[in-house]
Design an enzyme around this catalytic site. Structure first.
Site, PDB file in Angstrom:
ATOM      1  N   ASP A 172       5.409  -2.648   0.097  1.00  0.00           N
ATOM      2  CA  ASP A 172       6.675  -3.213   0.562  1.00  0.00           C
ATOM      3  C   ASP A 172       7.809  -2.406  -0.055  1.00  0.00           C
ATOM      4  O   ASP A 172       7.658  -1.844  -1.153  1.00  0.00           O
ATOM      5  CB  ASP A 172       6.802  -4.678   0.146  1.00  0.00           C
ATOM      6  N   ASP A 216       6.210  -6.267   8.600  1.00  0.00           N
ATOM      7  CA  ASP A 216       6.739  -7.630   8.483  1.00  0.00           C
ATOM      8  C   ASP A 216       7.880  -7.858   9.475  1.00  0.00           C
ATOM      9  O   ASP A 216       7.993  -8.935  10.074  1.00  0.00           O
ATOM     10  CB  ASP A 216       7.229  -7.894   7.060  1.00  0.00           C
TER      11      ASP A 216
END
Length: 165
Positions: free
Chosen positions: A121, A139
């Site tokens: 991330d 995401d």
């Protein structure tokens, strides 16, 4: 059955989401040290973190079984959505686009988890001391896909209500 009349041609969107996510993650892993952060805007950093759990690091502190669970879950959900695309008509553009984005995002995070054992991330939004959970392109694809499905559901509901009146 003519597959071009189904939602399956929308899978090119899945491929774009999948490869965009993996390319951006590769760039972060190659150019950042773990937890390195680069300020882009007064409310946005690029920060390399590893997520061993799911959204918002759900189950990240467990012994490692969650890696396999989330990979299997992503595969199962992707196959289910693929079936929905197969059953949909090509004219259901909003729904098919939403499904395709969700497949691309789910499979990209699953591939990352299978390869690394975690998900990379890097998008870090914050305000003063408060930070939103760090996330990635996959995401974003999943969330936009879910949003498109919600919009489509509201539009379908409006159509049903107008037909009844």
């Amino acid at each position: 059955m003519n597959l071009s009349k189904t939602g399956l041609p929308f899978l090119w969107i899945s491929a774009v989401a999948f490869f965009t996510d993996l390319i951006t993650k590769l760039a972060v892993v190659k150019n950042f040290s773990l937890y390195e952060s680069v300020n882009i805007l007064p409310f946005f950093n690029l920060t390399y973190v590893r997520n061993h759990g799911a959204a918002f690091s759900f189950l990240a502190d467990h012994a490692g079984w969650q890696k396999y669970f989330f990979i299997l879950l992503a595969l199962a959900v992707s196959f289910m959505i693929l079936f929905f695309l197969y059953k949909n008509q090509a004219t259901q553009k909003l729904q098919n686009t939403g499904y395709a984005l969700m497949i691309g995002g789910a499979l990209a995070n699953a591939a990352d988890r299978a390869y690394h054992g975690f998900v990379v991330d890097f998008f870090d939004f914050y305000w003063q001391q408060w930070h939103y959970p760090v996330f990635n392109v996959a995401d974003i694809a999943i969330c936009i896909g879910a949003g498109l499905l919600a919009i489509d559901a509201f539009k379908q509901n409006d159509k049903k209500e107008s037909k009844q009146n």
